[in-house]
Structure formats: structure tokens, C-alpha cells
Design an enzyme around this catalytic site. Structure first.
Site, PDB file in Angstrom:
ATOM      1  N   LYS A 204       0.856  -1.187   0.000  1.00  0.00           N
ATOM      2  CA  LYS A 204       0.000   0.000   0.000  1.00  0.00           C
ATOM      3  C   LYS A 204       0.892   1.236   0.000  1.00  0.00           C
ATOM      4  O   LYS A 204       1.640   1.471   0.958  1.00  0.00           O
ATOM      5  CB  LYS A 204      -0.893  -0.017   1.238  1.00  0.00           C
ATOM      6  CG  LYS A 204      -1.819   1.176   1.321  1.00  0.00           C
ATOM      7  CD  LYS A 204      -2.764   1.036   2.501  1.00  0.00           C
ATOM      8  CE  LYS A 204      -3.653   2.248   2.630  1.00  0.00           C
ATOM      9  NZ  LYS A 204      -4.506   2.166   3.832  1.00  0.00           N
ATOM     10  N   LYS A 257      -2.079  -1.581  -3.967  1.00  0.00           N
ATOM     11  CA  LYS A 257      -2.945  -0.401  -3.932  1.00  0.00           C
ATOM     12  C   LYS A 257      -2.122   0.865  -3.943  1.00  0.00           C
ATOM     13  O   LYS A 257      -1.155   0.923  -3.189  1.00  0.00           O
ATOM     14  CB  LYS A 257      -3.764  -0.485  -2.646  1.00  0.00           C
ATOM     15  CG  LYS A 257      -4.630   0.696  -2.378  1.00  0.00           C
ATOM     16  CD  LYS A 257      -5.254   0.547  -1.017  1.00  0.00           C
ATOM     17  CE  LYS A 257      -5.918   1.840  -0.643  1.00  0.00           C
ATOM     18  NZ  LYS A 257      -6.451   1.819   0.684  1.00  0.00           N
TER      19      LYS A 257
END
Ligand code: PBG
Length: 337
Positions: A204, A257
């Protein structure tokens, strides 16, 4: 003076265009597919009742109270989207984010309601403290306002168990604390939730593309940023290291992500593991497509489908996207990419 001749233009023997001549051939030879069952629809659930607040920067999405979720659940079933990802927006926040493990909080109540409405839905609960802390960081703070890794782990584990108790199929830790997957796996197993899976937000990035989400979830940090715990955008090797650690800690699925700006990372993680891989097309990616479409600058269905197909082609099995419902509808209408 030396004489030179220009070779006559050759007629090409090899012509890739032969296979692009008809829609039937193009369809038959499509290398990448997109199916509604591969899409995950995010939902923002508020405390309270009888409220639906549209999110300005994410047209088509709203913060909803639990009693306003049924319509969404039914719509998703109609178009064939089988999975939802839940985020909670509590009325009360505190320093430790204790609302995250409140069994009467919006997420546990939403899990129960969604399962009651349609037990076949895969319910994934995001596990983080940022929506529940008064300071908006993803973990607890020390006296110097730094996010403390190890003190945060038991709190994330408690939240994950609360969501599993309510009936979540999958928990998705997104706080980027080291060791969070191991801590959550151990707590789930101790609580008897051996069948609840972990979708780890393994990779992330500290991204500007989360902007609209932080409005939607009211989770923007009140000071500083998340660069001390989320990945630095220039780094790819570090992403592989994060993915490997989460796999070793017991993750069942991994996530990259954001998705669009990190297609190379999706591809590299895909090559480095055999675990199923998800990618999250985040709020800012959605908002950009929406804004351009609203101005008439792009053809929304085609551009959105192309972006989702690109994420699949890079190597994602699952795509978490604010376009899930619309894309599933476009697929059933035969919108060609
Ligand atoms: C953290 C979390 C965030 C998103 C999902 N989980 C925000 C953040 O790290 O600031 C972003 C999702 C999006 O932008 O769509 N709980």
C-alpha cells in the site's frame, strides 16, 4: 559517383491485422477477461439510521446507515457482483480508535445485515484504525506523535475478531503496521475463526490518489501524513519484500494499492507469489475518470472498462473498484473495451 537503388516496398507476409478484422475474431482471441464475480464493491457505512449522504468527489457512492444498505445489496446481486468491502464511519472517535472493535459499531452491524439479506455475498471488512481515531492516523501515537507499531497490533487484531464474530468472510488489514497479518491470524485462530481469510493490503503506497476516500471516510490525518508507514512510490523491490512478508505471516490473498499508477508492481507481485492477488482502483482513480467523463472528455464506459481490464492484464485476480456495479452492468450489456 556511386549508384544506389531504393528497394521496392515489400508486401508484408505477416499481417497481425488479419486477426482483428471482425468482432467475433477479436472476441475469440481476447487474452484477458473481466467478469462481475472478479469485482469487489466498497461500501461506506455510518452510525445512525435512515441516512444516505452522497460523497461529492465519488459520484454514485454514499455514506449509508445500516438500514439503508439493502438496496445496494440487491443491486449487486442483480448485476452479479458477489463481494463487498466495508468501511465504517463512527459518530465517536478517540485516541485509540476503540470504535473499531465495538460490536455495535457500523461495520459489525452492516456485516450482520448484509448476511441476513443475502448470505451468499462475500463480506470483506477493512481493518484499520484511521476512521476511528480522533487524530486520523492508522495506529496509536506516542508522546512525540509517532505511530507506534507494536502497540497497534493487538488493537487491529481485536477489530478483526469483532468483524469475524459478526460474520465477515474475509478481513483486510490496511494499516501498514509490521506484523499485522501474523497478529490478526493468531487472534482469529484463538477466537475459533480458523476459516476467516486474510486479504492483506501488503503493498500500500503513500498515495495522493486516496484524497476522495479520506473525505468519504472522514479519515484524513489531522497532522502529518502516512509516509512513515505506507510505501514510498519510487520503490518496487520493497513492494516484493512486503508481499513476501505478508505471505509468510499467513495472508491468504495479497493486495496492491493503488492500481492504475502501479501496474508494474501488480505484475511483479503476480510473478513473485502463487497467492491470489487483488488490486484496488482507489478513490482518486475513480474520481479522475468520473470528472473527465462529466466534462465529456472521455467515453466513460469504455475508459472505465479499459482501466479495469488493464489491472486484470497486469495480473490481478480481483479488482476492488468504485466502478464494480456499473462495470458489471456494462459487461452484461456487452460494452466492448
Ligand atoms: C485505510 C484505507 C485507505 C483507503 C483504504 N483503506 C485510506 C488511507 O490509507 O488513507 C483508501 C481507499 C481509496 O482511496 O479508495 N483504512
Amino acid at each position: 559517383m556511386e549508384e544506389f537503388t531504393v528497394a521496392a516496398p515489400q508486401t508484408p507476409r505477416v499481417r497481425p491485422r488479419r486477426l482483428r478484422r471482425s468482432a467475433a475474431l477479436r472476441d475469440a482471441l481476447g487474452e484477458t477477461t473481466l467478469r462481475a464475480a472478479q469485482l469487489v464493491h466498497p461500501l461506506f457505512v455510518r452510525d445512525g439510521s435512515d441516512t444516505e449522504r452522497p460523497i461529492a468527489s465519488m459520484p454514485g457512492h454514499a455514506q449509508r446507515t445500516v438500514d439503508r444498505l439493502d438496496g445496494e445489496v440487491d443491486d449487486l446481486a442483480d448485476v452479479g457482483v458477489r463481494s463487498v468491502l466495508l468501511f465504517g464511519i463512527p459518530d465517536e472517535k478517540d485516541d485509540n480508535g476503540s470504535g473499531a472493535w465495538d460490536s455495535a459499531g457500523p461495520v459489525p452491524r452492516a456485516i450482520t445485515e448484509i448476511k441476513r439479506r443475502d448470505s451468499a455475498v462475500t463480506v470483506i471488512a477493512d481493518v484499520c484504525l484511521c476512521e476511528y481515531t480522533s487524530h486520523g492516523h492508522c495506529g496509536v501515537l506516542d508522546e512525540r506523535h509517532a505511530v507506534v507499531n507494536d502497540a497497534t497490533l493487538p488493537l487491529l487484531a481485536r477489530a478483526a475478531v469483532a468483524y469475524a464474530d459478526a460474520g465477515a468472510d474475509v478481513v483486510a488489514p490496511s494499516a501498514m503496521m509490521d506484523g499485522q497479518v501474523a497478529a490478526i491470524r493468531a487472534a482469529l485462530d484463538d477466537a475459533g475463526h480458523v476459516d476467516v481469510a486474510i486479504l492483506a493490503y501488503a503493498v500500500k503506497y503513500a498515495s495522493a490518489f486516496y484524497g476522495p476516500f479520506r473525505d468519504a471516510a472522514q479519515s484524513a490525518p489531522s497532522f502529518g501524513d502516512r509516509r512513515a508507514y505506507q510505501l514510498a512510490p519510487p520503490n518496487a523491490r520493497e513492494a516484493l519484500r512486503e508481499a513476501k512478508l505478508d505471505e509468510e505471516e499467513g495472508a491468504d490473498m495479497l493486495m496492491v494499492k493503488p492500481a492504475g499508477p502501479y501496474l508494474d508492481i501488480i505484475h511483479r507481485v503476480r510473478e513473485s507469489t502463487d497467492l491470489p492477488l487483488a488490486a484496488y482502483q482507489v478513490s482518486g482513480e475513480y474520481a479522475m475518470l468520473k470528472a473527465a467523463a462529466e466534462r465529456g472528455w472521455i467515453d466513460e464506459p469504455r475508459a472505465a472498462m479499459e482501466s479495469l481490464l488493464g489491472i486484470r492484464r497486469a495480473g490481478a485476480d480481483l479488482v476492488i473498484t468504485y466502478y464494480a456495479k456499473a462495470a458489471a452492468r456494462w459487461l452484461s450489456q456487452g460494452v466492448a473495451v
